[in-house]
Design a protein around this motif. Structure first.
Motif, PDB file in Angstrom:
ATOM      1  N   ASP A  98       0.932  -1.169  -0.031  1.00  0.00           N
ATOM      2  CA  ASP A  98      -0.047  -0.072  -0.120  1.00  0.00           C
ATOM      3  C   ASP A  98       0.891   1.233   0.129  1.00  0.00           C
ATOM      4  O   ASP A  98       2.171   1.185   0.353  1.00  0.00           O
ATOM      5  CB  ASP A  98      -1.063   0.157   1.374  1.00  0.00           C
ATOM      6  CG  ASP A  98      -0.183   0.205   2.424  1.00  0.00           C
ATOM      7  OD1 ASP A  98       0.935  -0.729   2.735  1.00  0.00           O
ATOM      8  OD2 ASP A  98      -0.494   1.124   3.349  1.00  0.00           O
ATOM      9  N   ILE A  99       0.281   2.495  -0.598  1.00  0.00           N
ATOM     10  CA  ILE A  99       0.960   3.714  -0.484  1.00  0.00           C
ATOM     11  C   ILE A  99       0.312   4.538   0.135  1.00  0.00           C
ATOM     12  O   ILE A  99      -0.760   4.804   0.255  1.00  0.00           O
ATOM     13  CB  ILE A  99       1.210   4.210  -1.946  1.00  0.00           C
ATOM     14  CG1 ILE A  99       1.763   2.960  -2.659  1.00  0.00           C
ATOM     15  CG2 ILE A  99       2.018   5.141  -2.098  1.00  0.00           C
ATOM     16  CD1 ILE A  99       1.840   3.197  -4.408  1.00  0.00           C
ATOM     17  N   ARG A 100       1.041   5.549   1.060  1.00  0.00           N
ATOM     18  CA  ARG A 100       0.572   6.408   1.806  1.00  0.00           C
ATOM     19  C   ARG A 100       1.229   7.912   1.619  1.00  0.00           C
ATOM     20  O   ARG A 100       2.578   7.681   1.820  1.00  0.00           O
ATOM     21  CB  ARG A 100       0.398   6.268   3.268  1.00  0.00           C
ATOM     22  CG  ARG A 100      -0.292   7.193   4.201  1.00  0.00           C
ATOM     23  CD  ARG A 100      -0.466   6.723   5.557  1.00  0.00           C
ATOM     24  NE  ARG A 100      -1.205   5.439   5.543  1.00  0.00           N
ATOM     25  CZ  ARG A 100      -2.732   5.530   5.653  1.00  0.00           C
ATOM     26  NH1 ARG A 100      -3.115   6.868   5.820  1.00  0.00           N
ATOM     27  NH2 ARG A 100      -3.434   4.596   5.822  1.00  0.00           N
ATOM     28  N   PHE A 101       0.780   8.822   1.542  1.00  0.00           N
ATOM     29  CA  PHE A 101       1.254  10.191   1.455  1.00  0.00           C
ATOM     30  C   PHE A 101       0.740  11.019   2.642  1.00  0.00           C
ATOM     31  O   PHE A 101      -0.561  10.873   3.017  1.00  0.00           O
ATOM     32  CB  PHE A 101       1.012  10.997   0.248  1.00  0.00           C
ATOM     33  CG  PHE A 101       1.884  10.984  -0.820  1.00  0.00           C
ATOM     34  CD1 PHE A 101       2.251  12.060  -1.670  1.00  0.00           C
ATOM     35  CD2 PHE A 101       2.070   9.725  -1.432  1.00  0.00           C
ATOM     36  CE1 PHE A 101       3.197  12.038  -2.630  1.00  0.00           C
ATOM     37  CE2 PHE A 101       2.956   9.426  -2.574  1.00  0.00           C
ATOM     38  CZ  PHE A 101       3.458  10.536  -3.082  1.00  0.00           C
ATOM     39  N   GLU A 102       1.844  11.618   3.577  1.00  0.00           N
ATOM     40  CA  GLU A 102       1.346  12.136   4.710  1.00  0.00           C
ATOM     41  C   GLU A 102       1.860  13.589   4.940  1.00  0.00           C
ATOM     42  O   GLU A 102       3.134  13.683   5.159  1.00  0.00           O
ATOM     43  CB  GLU A 102       2.105  11.171   5.934  1.00  0.00           C
ATOM     44  CG  GLU A 102       1.350   9.808   6.109  1.00  0.00           C
ATOM     45  CD  GLU A 102       2.080   8.956   7.284  1.00  0.00           C
ATOM     46  OE1 GLU A 102       3.131   9.508   7.879  1.00  0.00           O
ATOM     47  OE2 GLU A 102       1.821   7.883   7.428  1.00  0.00           O
ATOM     48  N   SER A 103       1.023  14.531   4.558  1.00  0.00           N
ATOM     49  CA  SER A 103       1.406  15.847   4.716  1.00  0.00           C
ATOM     50  C   SER A 103       2.643  16.229   3.901  1.00  0.00           C
ATOM     51  O   SER A 103       3.602  16.855   4.182  1.00  0.00           O
ATOM     52  CB  SER A 103       1.633  16.440   6.019  1.00  0.00           C
ATOM     53  OG  SER A 103       0.229  16.163   6.758  1.00  0.00           O
ATOM     54  N   VAL A 104       2.469  15.870   2.703  1.00  0.00           N
ATOM     55  CA  VAL A 104       3.679  15.793   1.968  1.00  0.00           C
ATOM     56  C   VAL A 104       3.701  17.669   1.111  1.00  0.00           C
ATOM     57  O   VAL A 104       2.863  17.764   0.429  1.00  0.00           O
ATOM     58  CB  VAL A 104       3.815  14.908   0.731  1.00  0.00           C
ATOM     59  CG1 VAL A 104       5.049  15.189  -0.224  1.00  0.00           C
ATOM     60  CG2 VAL A 104       4.182  13.612   1.311  1.00  0.00           C
TER      61      VAL A 104
ATOM     62  N   THR B  62       5.158  23.254  -5.498  1.00  0.00           N
ATOM     63  CA  THR B  62       4.465  22.270  -6.328  1.00  0.00           C
ATOM     64  C   THR B  62       3.359  21.261  -5.884  1.00  0.00           C
ATOM     65  O   THR B  62       2.354  21.132  -6.183  1.00  0.00           O
ATOM     66  CB  THR B  62       5.173  21.175  -7.192  1.00  0.00           C
ATOM     67  OG1 THR B  62       6.522  22.283  -7.791  1.00  0.00           O
ATOM     68  CG2 THR B  62       4.801  20.448  -8.298  1.00  0.00           C
ATOM     69  N   LEU B  63       3.373  20.949  -4.658  1.00  0.00           N
ATOM     70  CA  LEU B  63       2.550  19.949  -3.984  1.00  0.00           C
ATOM     71  C   LEU B  63       2.740  20.776  -2.244  1.00  0.00           C
ATOM     72  O   LEU B  63       3.864  20.974  -1.929  1.00  0.00           O
ATOM     73  CB  LEU B  63       3.111  18.403  -3.516  1.00  0.00           C
ATOM     74  CG  LEU B  63       3.205  17.709  -5.100  1.00  0.00           C
ATOM     75  CD1 LEU B  63       3.607  16.200  -4.791  1.00  0.00           C
ATOM     76  CD2 LEU B  63       1.804  17.785  -5.861  1.00  0.00           C
ATOM     77  N   GLU B  64       1.492  20.907  -1.786  1.00  0.00           N
ATOM     78  CA  GLU B  64       1.473  21.262  -0.525  1.00  0.00           C
ATOM     79  C   GLU B  64       0.332  20.552   0.236  1.00  0.00           C
ATOM     80  O   GLU B  64      -0.677  20.671  -0.252  1.00  0.00           O
ATOM     81  CB  GLU B  64       0.893  22.859  -0.562  1.00  0.00           C
ATOM     82  CG  GLU B  64       0.985  23.658   0.609  1.00  0.00           C
ATOM     83  CD  GLU B  64       0.566  25.086   0.481  1.00  0.00           C
ATOM     84  OE1 GLU B  64       0.531  25.711   1.326  1.00  0.00           O
ATOM     85  OE2 GLU B  64       0.465  25.586  -0.665  1.00  0.00           O
ATOM     86  N   GLY B  65       0.969  19.928   1.336  1.00  0.00           N
ATOM     87  CA  GLY B  65      -0.031  19.348   2.076  1.00  0.00           C
ATOM     88  C   GLY B  65      -0.925  18.124   1.620  1.00  0.00           C
ATOM     89  O   GLY B  65      -2.075  17.806   2.010  1.00  0.00           O
ATOM     90  N   VAL B  66      -0.257  17.296   0.826  1.00  0.00           N
ATOM     91  CA  VAL B  66      -0.958  16.187  -0.008  1.00  0.00           C
ATOM     92  C   VAL B  66      -0.745  15.020   1.198  1.00  0.00           C
ATOM     93  O   VAL B  66       0.412  14.564   1.679  1.00  0.00           O
ATOM     94  CB  VAL B  66       0.051  16.002  -1.384  1.00  0.00           C
ATOM     95  CG1 VAL B  66      -0.483  14.661  -1.776  1.00  0.00           C
ATOM     96  CG2 VAL B  66      -0.115  16.965  -2.195  1.00  0.00           C
ATOM     97  N   ASP B  67      -2.215  14.549   1.212  1.00  0.00           N
ATOM     98  CA  ASP B  67      -2.327  13.456   2.066  1.00  0.00           C
ATOM     99  C   ASP B  67      -3.358  12.575   1.652  1.00  0.00           C
ATOM    100  O   ASP B  67      -4.603  12.792   1.245  1.00  0.00           O
ATOM    101  CB  ASP B  67      -2.714  14.085   3.435  1.00  0.00           C
ATOM    102  CG  ASP B  67      -2.770  13.232   4.732  1.00  0.00           C
ATOM    103  OD1 ASP B  67      -1.788  12.328   4.596  1.00  0.00           O
ATOM    104  OD2 ASP B  67      -3.767  13.310   5.491  1.00  0.00           O
ATOM    105  N   PHE B  68      -2.844  11.411   1.205  1.00  0.00           N
ATOM    106  CA  PHE B  68      -3.720  10.285   0.939  1.00  0.00           C
ATOM    107  C   PHE B  68      -3.356   8.917   0.997  1.00  0.00           C
ATOM    108  O   PHE B  68      -2.180   8.689   1.343  1.00  0.00           O
ATOM    109  CB  PHE B  68      -4.210  10.461  -0.612  1.00  0.00           C
ATOM    110  CG  PHE B  68      -2.991  10.252  -1.477  1.00  0.00           C
ATOM    111  CD1 PHE B  68      -2.723   9.131  -2.194  1.00  0.00           C
ATOM    112  CD2 PHE B  68      -2.319  11.417  -1.886  1.00  0.00           C
ATOM    113  CE1 PHE B  68      -1.657   8.937  -3.101  1.00  0.00           C
ATOM    114  CE2 PHE B  68      -1.074  11.141  -2.971  1.00  0.00           C
ATOM    115  CZ  PHE B  68      -0.826  10.111  -3.369  1.00  0.00           C
ATOM    116  N   ALA B  69      -3.979   7.759   0.793  1.00  0.00           N
ATOM    117  CA  ALA B  69      -3.607   6.419   1.038  1.00  0.00           C
ATOM    118  C   ALA B  69      -4.064   5.731  -0.258  1.00  0.00           C
ATOM    119  O   ALA B  69      -5.330   5.961  -0.816  1.00  0.00           O
ATOM    120  CB  ALA B  69      -4.177   5.816   2.192  1.00  0.00           C
TER     121      ALA B  69
END
Length: 585
Positions: free
Chosen positions: A333-339, A350-357
């Motif tokens: 599984d892949i997770r982005f945490e406040s990237v 370019t990316l701000e606060g990206v958060d998803f699973a």
């Protein structure tokens, strides 16, 4: 010289110990050579004495012969590095550059032009090896021999020695000017060469477009400006150092004349013998020759320094760090945490606060306008770069604890712009697994709908695809890239809109191949045609570097005022667009 020596040691790499030993041998040989020239002074004095001092003359002839023999032995050992290691240093330098490029962060690699890197790995690496193997020992000789002979003349007669010291000090500013101008000039030449190389690659690859737009030929606006700039940089570099070189050589030659004049005065005052004066003038000529040559050779040394600097600049690029505690992910599984992420040299995030699973064995689609950050998200998943803040996880592990090569073993990537190497279809498919059997390659080709069109080719899988796959259609190239990914069989698949540039018939065939590729995988796909991802487990709408909406196709359409619903309506309307049947003048 310290700067150049440091760069030489960096470029020598694994051969640095042999290079250091060779420099020591070269210094010893230069001292022996200078001593041999100095031996002429007592030899001539013995021969000019009345009566001739035969015994002393033969003694100094013997010393001279011994010194020449020792120098010859040392020069043979010195030359061994030049002739035996030059090609090895060149090869080792290029291999090290290759390893550096392989581990270089993708963001840094993308910043450098292809022509620039071609120049570094090609001409600059060759020049660096030449500098290490040949120019370094020449430089030692040009510096050491005059220094030793100068000391000998000073010891013999301080007045004559003072003439040489003053001449050397007078010549140094001109030599420094040569160094300064040549260094700046050759750096500009290298940059111009790299720009020209890059533009030539672009010109060749884009020749069909240039022909179609009337921009090809000798006056091509894409090519001529950089070639003109290259010519100008080369001419300027040659002209800039011409006057200082001439001045330095003039000072050195005048020094010999001044030495003879002072020496003649001392002879007339009976404070110096004619034989000693002749010996000193001969020695001074040997003193002046290397100095005069050094002024000319300075341009070559600075050219070498520019090449060494460019090679060193690439070799010093550090790979992405790998934090301690690296282990294998147990799931995918892949997770982005406040990237948060910003490209180097840019002020806008370019990316701000990206958060998803992304759950394991699911399909997640990234949609949104161009430039919203979709491709950047997939690049960070593959660790082509690291975010400035936040964490990206694969199977619960922070990807910064994984070596990029180890991480990419678990990921297959199918790009929109397919790159195939000028090799056979078999070799391009097997790129992901060079040890794959013929049966495995063919099975992957069948799954990707490659086998049928390959079977019609005269050489079948041994058919060469041409540069960047130019002998194949877009759909055929894309299917080969999918066959490559199927053969790799990685648990995570990243798709960057692989059907966007295809016609309808090719899209159907490629989509069938993709269906076989993604079965049972963790899949993230960038989609511009929303109709291709209506069945995705989740759709993430990316806008301005943020995730603004998430849900299934049905859930997102329910928000009639949302970005996804507006995009869906716009694409439905575009389907009804058609060319006018009659064109009015």
């Amino acid at each position: 010289m310290k700067r150049i020596l440091r760069l030489m040691l960096t470029a020598a790499g694994p051969y640095a110990p042999q290079f250091t030993t060779t420099l020591r041998i070269s210094v010893a040989a230069a001292f022996v050579q200078a001593a041999a020239y100095a031996a002429f002074i007592p030899l001539l004095a013995a021969l000019a004495h009345d009566p001739v001092r035969t015994g002393r003359a033969w003694l100094w002839i013997g010393v001279l012969a011994a010194l020449v023999t020792v120098e010859g032995i040392l020069r043979v050992r010195e030359a061994a590095f030049t002739y035996d290691h030059w090609h090895l240093v060149t090869q080792a330098t290029r291999l090290r550059l290759g390893r550096t490029l392989r581990s270089m962060p993708q963001q840094e690699l993308a910043r450098r032009a292809a022509g620039d890197l071609t120049s570094v790995v090609g001409a600059n690496a060759t020049m660096a090896a030449t500098a290490i193997s040949a120019l370094s020992t020449l430089f030692v000789q040009l510096v050491t021999v005059p220094a030793v002979l100068g000391v000998v003349v000073v010891a013999l007669n301080w007045r004559l020695g003072l003439v040489l010291v003053v001449a050397t000090l007078a010549a140094l500013p001109f030599v420094r000017q040569v160094q300064k101008r040549s260094n700046a000039g050759f750096r500009q030449v290298n940059e111009a060469d790299a720009a020209a190389s890059d533009r030539i690659v672009e010109y060749v690859q884009g020749l069909p477009v240039l022909k179609a737009t009337g921009q090809a030929g000798a006056d091509s606006p894409r090519l001529m400006p950089v070639l003109t700039h290259q010519h100008g940089a080369q001419a300027a570099a040659n002209r800039s150092a011409a006057m200082p070189v001439a001045c330095a050589q003039l000072v050195v030659q005048l020094a010999v004349v001044a030495l003879a004049a002072v020496g003649a005065g001392l002879v007339l005052d009976a404070r110096l013998s004619v034989a000693t004066l002749v010996a000193v003038v001969v020695t001074a000529a040997r003193f002046a020759e290397p100095l005069s040559l050094a002024a000319t050779m300075t341009k070559l040394f600075e050219l070498s320094e520019a090449a060494l600097s460019r090679v060193g600049d690439v070799l010093q690029v550090r790979p992405l760090p790998v934090a301690p505690g690296s282990t294998e992910p147990r799931n995918f599984d892949i997770r982005f945490e406040s990237v948060d992420f910003t490209y180097a040299g840019q002020s806008e995030t370019t990316l701000e606060g990206v958060d998803f699973a992304v759950p394991e064995r699911s399909l997640t689609a990234l949609v949104g306008p161009s430039g919203s950050g979709k491709t950047t998200i997939t690049k960070l998943m593959a660790r082509f770069a690291d975010p400035q803040s936040g964490v990206i996880r694969l199977g619960g592990l922070d990807v910064s604890t994984l070596d990029p090569d180890d991480l990419l073993r678990h990921i297959s990537i199918v790009f929109q712009d397919v790159y195939l190497f000028d090799d056979t279809i078999r070799a391009n498919i097997a790129l992901a697994r060079p040890d794959a059997t013929e049966a495995e390659i063919e099975a992957a080709a069948r799954a990707a709908n490659v086998h049928d069109f390959v079977d019609r080719l005269p050489k079948r899988y041994d058919t060469r695809v041409g540069e960047i796959g130019s002998a194949l259609s877009g759909g055929e190239r894309q299917r080969i890239s999918i066959a490559r990914a199927i053969l790799k069989d990685a648990p995570v698949v990243l798709l960057d809109e692989p059907t966007a540039a295809l016609d309808t018939e090719s899209e159907v065939v490629v989509q069938q191949a993709i269906d076989k590729l993604v079965a049972g995988k963790t899949v993230v796909v960038i989609a511009h045609r929303l109709s291709t991802v209506v069945g995705a487990d989740q759709i993430l709408v990316v806008d301005g570097g943020r995730i603004t909406q998430r849900g299934t196709h049905t859930e997102l359409l329910a928000d009639a005022g949302g970005r996804y619903a507006r995009m869906w309506s716009a694409q439905l309307a575009a389907r009804d667009w058609h060319l006018p049947l009659h064109h009015k003048q």
